[in-house]
Design a protein around this motif. Structure first.
Motif, short mmCIF file in Angstrom:
data_model
loop_
_atom_site.label_atom_id
_atom_site.label_comp_id
_atom_site.label_asym_id
_atom_site.label_seq_id
_atom_site.Cartn_x
_atom_site.Cartn_y
_atom_site.Cartn_z
N HIS A 74 0.89 -1.11 0.02
CA HIS A 74 -0.12 0.03 -0.06
C HIS A 74 0.93 1.14 -0.07
CE1 HIS A 74 -3.53 2.32 0.30
NE2 HIS A 74 -3.34 2.73 1.30
N GLY A 132 -0.85 7.92 9.01
CA GLY A 132 -2.12 6.98 8.34
C GLY A 132 -3.40 7.36 8.95
N SER A 133 -3.20 7.69 10.17
CA SER A 133 -4.34 8.31 11.04
C SER A 133 -3.88 8.97 12.09
CB SER A 133 -5.54 7.25 11.42
OG SER A 133 -4.85 6.18 11.81
N ALA A 134 -4.82 9.66 13.12
CA ALA A 134 -4.23 10.73 13.90
C ALA A 134 -3.31 9.75 15.01
CB ALA A 134 -5.42 11.50 14.45
N HIS A 165 5.43 12.36 13.71
CA HIS A 165 3.78 11.98 13.46
C HIS A 165 3.91 12.68 12.02
CE1 HIS A 165 -0.59 13.21 14.62
NE2 HIS A 165 -0.39 12.31 13.60
N GLY A 166 3.38 11.82 10.98
CA GLY A 166 3.15 12.18 9.71
C GLY A 166 1.71 12.24 9.33
N TRP A 167 1.70 12.85 8.25
CA TRP A 167 0.19 12.98 7.48
C TRP A 167 0.36 12.81 6.05
CZ3 TRP A 167 -1.16 16.66 3.99
CH2 TRP A 167 -2.45 16.37 3.32
N GLY A 168 -0.58 11.92 5.50
CA GLY A 168 -0.60 12.12 4.10
C GLY A 168 -1.65 11.07 3.31
N MET A 169 -1.70 10.88 2.03
CA MET A 169 -2.57 10.16 1.42
C MET A 169 -2.13 9.48 0.44
SD MET A 169 -5.39 13.17 0.76
CE MET A 169 -6.86 11.79 0.55
N THR A 170 -2.55 8.28 -0.04
CA THR A 170 -2.33 7.45 -1.46
C THR A 170 -2.16 8.41 -2.26
OG1 THR A 170 -3.84 5.90 -0.42
CG2 THR A 170 -3.21 5.72 -2.73
N GLU A 171 -2.90 9.29 -2.57
CA GLU A 171 -2.61 10.52 -3.72
C GLU A 171 -1.53 11.27 -3.59
OE1 GLU A 171 -5.48 9.62 -2.11
OE2 GLU A 171 -7.27 9.67 -3.12
N GLN A 195 0.18 17.43 13.03
CA GLN A 195 0.39 16.39 12.00
C GLN A 195 1.63 16.74 11.45
OE1 GLN A 195 -2.75 16.80 12.84
NE2 GLN A 195 -3.52 14.85 12.80
N ASP A 205 -9.84 16.29 3.92
CA ASP A 205 -9.77 16.57 5.38
C ASP A 205 -9.75 17.74 5.63
OD1 ASP A 205 -8.76 13.96 5.87
OD2 ASP A 205 -6.58 14.50 5.25
N ILE A 249 -4.90 18.13 11.66
CA ILE A 249 -6.07 17.69 10.88
C ILE A 249 -7.21 17.54 11.84
CG2 ILE A 249 -7.11 15.61 9.96
CD1 ILE A 249 -4.88 16.79 7.95
N ARG A 283 -12.08 14.27 8.93
CA ARG A 283 -12.37 14.10 7.54
C ARG A 283 -13.42 14.69 7.30
NH1 ARG A 283 -9.31 12.42 3.72
NH2 ARG A 283 -11.12 11.21 2.62
N LYS A 310 -7.02 1.43 9.67
CA LYS A 310 -7.52 2.92 10.10
C LYS A 310 -9.07 2.40 10.61
CE LYS A 310 -5.48 5.14 6.40
NZ LYS A 310 -5.06 6.54 5.89
P1 AMP Z 1 -4.97 6.60 2.66
O1 AMP Z 1 -5.02 7.66 1.57
O2 AMP Z 1 -5.74 5.53 2.63
O3 AMP Z 1 -3.55 6.73 3.14
O4 AMP Z 1 -5.92 7.76 3.68
C1 AMP Z 1 -5.43 9.13 3.77
C2 AMP Z 1 -6.20 9.71 4.70
O5 AMP Z 1 -5.91 8.88 6.06
C3 AMP Z 1 -5.91 11.39 4.93
O6 AMP Z 1 -6.73 11.99 4.14
C4 AMP Z 1 -6.45 11.41 6.70
O7 AMP Z 1 -7.91 11.67 6.57
C5 AMP Z 1 -5.92 10.25 7.05
N1 AMP Z 1 -4.73 10.42 7.74
C6 AMP Z 1 -3.50 10.01 7.35
N2 AMP Z 1 -2.57 10.52 8.26
C7 AMP Z 1 -3.15 10.92 9.33
C8 AMP Z 1 -2.82 11.79 10.57
N3 AMP Z 1 -1.69 11.77 10.70
N4 AMP Z 1 -3.86 12.33 11.29
C9 AMP Z 1 -5.10 12.26 10.80
N5 AMP Z 1 -5.47 11.68 9.72
C10 AMP Z 1 -4.63 11.04 8.94
#
Ligand code: AMP
Length: 538
Positions: free
Chosen positions: A230, A302-304, A323-329, A355, A416, A428, A431, A522
């Motif tokens: 993934h 991947g989540s909070a 702590h990291g934030w991101g998305m597949t896209e 984040q 988000d 964040i 969602r 998640k």
């Molecule tokens: P995915 O594309 O399956 O990795 O999901 C992406 C989504 O996961 C993001 O748009 C957020 O809603 C959530 N997400 C990822 N990292 C975080 C984080 N550190 N804190 C809160 N939400 C997160």
């Protein structure tokens, strides 16, 4: 405009492994093998086998642009597939085996995969899926002849490599050539494909090395719990070889005890993964009364990440949390926290709750419902949009989803809700679809979850909105208690009242055995809503 007089050499994925074989030839890739035991080799040996695999793929007739799928754990053969498939100009389509079989079949058909490589573990899954897979799909079992069951008619991975030269003359591809494909496991509608390129993969790899420098370098051994199946294991298959970081792949065993043992025996210094995995490791470290000796930091995303988890790791075990934030896209990393070595523990914890700050290449903006840009003042919140060289410009073969995903200026809508401080820290809030609107005021489900899970008896908490005749929606918080813990609803509510306003507190706490999870680890709010339906009435 004056054009620079520099060579136009394209960024290319196979260059990464050739570079590692040249500059970091003795640095190792260690794998907990699917067949059992530990497999270990160097980046130079990895390059040799990747070259052999590229020859083998050519012999199978794989052409540039073809999609080649994988159903596999984190291990050396999966890494080899990443490089060999994209190196010959084909597309490495990683599939999440935790998806429902129907979704997997849908994805293979949508991508029109020509070959499927799979680990031994997934033989029963592949057999069950077979009638729904494309007719001409060729199967390759990722093992040797000795481990192949008699009734399996798939090709054998090791035989595909055998006898081929250990060097490959990689084609020079335009850097925007597609390299890999990953479908989002969206909770609504069909999955959507993010099609990465050589350029985007390398730009992302450079940026994460700059954004999380603690994890990388010739003295580091990183364990990606985040799966190769993934979002490219958050870019680690590229950034580790680039920086001479050794890789330790956990294979199929991801429970706290197995991870602890592997980290301890292999001297792992850093690891990346989603919060649920670290809950298991924390439990194991508490049981053993120590952390794996060399482990100094975890990148969690991947989540909070609940503040209670950050506090436990920092104060009980001296492990630094990024702590990291991101998305597949987004390939996927967008932001990461930057703890300062001069900070004390409380300072580090405070830094890691938001984040983080954007990595190089990511631009962020927040807009209100009318699309008007909001200030970065830590107060105004709205939908978060991003752009950058490692952000998708459309979904693979999906015009309808693409049409909805971008604003008029071409920025990608993350879905988000967020705020950004003047110092550039992203928070964040939720969602878009999980935000709770009570009496016209927004309540963040993440804040509710952080507050409930900071109670010492709570393992995990998840908040959803329930319909309410007077307030439109009210929050409901589901909690899983620690084994043997006894606590009442009002004790949890009193605890939450220390950090949240009275009107934001849930009317009810639902004590549950487990919280449903998605295929990417998640909380599945959709399934939780279904599970707690009986709480909606009255
Ligand atoms: P995915 O594309 O399956 O990795 O999901 C992406 C989504 O996961 C993001 O748009 C957020 O809603 C959530 N997400 C990822 N990292 C975080 C984080 N550190 N804190 C809160 N939400 C997160």
């Amino acid at each position: 405009m004056l054009t620079g007089l520099m060579m136009d050499r394209p960024l290319s994925i196979p260059d990464v492994i050739e570079y590692a074989a040249d500059v970091h030839p003795d640095r190792r890739v260690v794998s907990s093998a699917v067949e059992g035991g530990i497999h270990s080799y160097t980046y130079a040996q990895a390059r040799d086998r990747i070259s052999q695999l590229a020859h083998g793929l050519g012999k199978l007739g794989v052409q540039p642009g073809d999609r080649v799928a994988t159903l596999a754990w984190n291990g050396y053969r999966h890494l080899e597939l990443y490089y060999a498939i994209s190196g010959i100009g084909a597309v490495c389509h990683t599939i999440n085996p935790r998806l429902f079989p129907d979704q997997i079949a849908w994805i293979v058909n949508h991508a029109q995969d020509g070959i499927l490589f799979f680990d031994l573990t997934f033989l029963p899954l592949v057999k069950a899926l077979r009638p729904r897979l494309p007719k001409g799909l060729r199967l390759v079992l990722m093992t040797d002849r000795a481990h192949c069951p008699d009734d399996c008619d798939a090709l054998i991975y090791e035989e595909l490599l055998s006898g081929h030269p250990t060097r490959f003359d990689w084609p020079t591809l335009p850097e925007n050539t597609a390299s890999s494909l990953c479908y989002t496991s969206g909770t609504t509608g069909d999955p959507k494909g993010a099609l990465y390129s050589h350029r985007s993969s390398l730009m992302h790899a450079f940026s994460i090395i700059l954004g999380a420098p603690q994890s990388f370098g010739r003295t580091q051994r990183i364990l990606p719990v985040v799966p190769l199946f993934h979002v490219n294991a958050w870019g680690l298959p590229f950034s580790a070889p680039l920086s001479g970081t050794e890789l330790v792949f956990p294979g199929p065993r991801l429970d706290g005890a197995s991870l602890f043992d592997l980290m301890q025996s292999e001297g792992v210094t850093a690891a990346w993964g989603v919060p649920t995995v670290w809950a298991g490791l924390i439990e194991e470290m508490r049981k053993r009364g120590k952390k794996p000796d060399a482990l100094h930091s975890l990148l969690i995303g991947g989540s909070a990440v609940a503040p209670a988890m950050i506090r436990a790791l920092e104060t009980e075990f001296g492990i630094t949390v990024l702590h990291g934030w991101g998305m597949t896209e987004m390939s996927p990393v967008g932001t990461v926290t930057r703890p300062d070595p001069s900070q004390d523990i409380e300072g580090r914890i405070a830094t890691s709750i938001p984040q983080g700050k954007r990595i190089f290449g990511i631009d962020m903006k927040i807009v209100d419902d009318a699309g008007v840009r909001q200030p970065h003042d830590g107060v105004a919140f709205g939908e978060l949009l991003v752009r950058g060289p490692a952000v998708i410009s459309g979904y693979y073969n999906d015009d309808a989803a693409t049409a909805k995903a971008f604003d008029d200026e071409g920025w990608f809508r993350t879905g988000d809700v967020a705020k950004i401080s003047a110092a550039g820290d992203l928070v964040i809030v939720d969602r878009t679809k999980d935000l709770i609107k009570s009496g016209g005021e927004w309540i963040s489900s993440i804040e509710l979850e952080n507050s409930a899970s900071s109670h010492p008896s709570v393992t995990i908490a998840a908040a959803i909105a329930v319909p309410h005749p007077k307030w439109d929606e009210r929050p409901l918080v589901a909690v899983v208690l620690k084994p043997g813990a006894m606590v009442t609803q009002s004790e949890i509510l009193d605890h939450m009242a220390k950090t949240m306003a009275k009107w934001q507190l849930p009317d009810e706490i639902a004590f549950v055995e487990a919280i449903p999870m998605t295929a990417t680890g998640k909380v599945s709010k959709k399934d939780l809503r279904e599970q707690l339906k009986s709480h909606f009435v009255g």
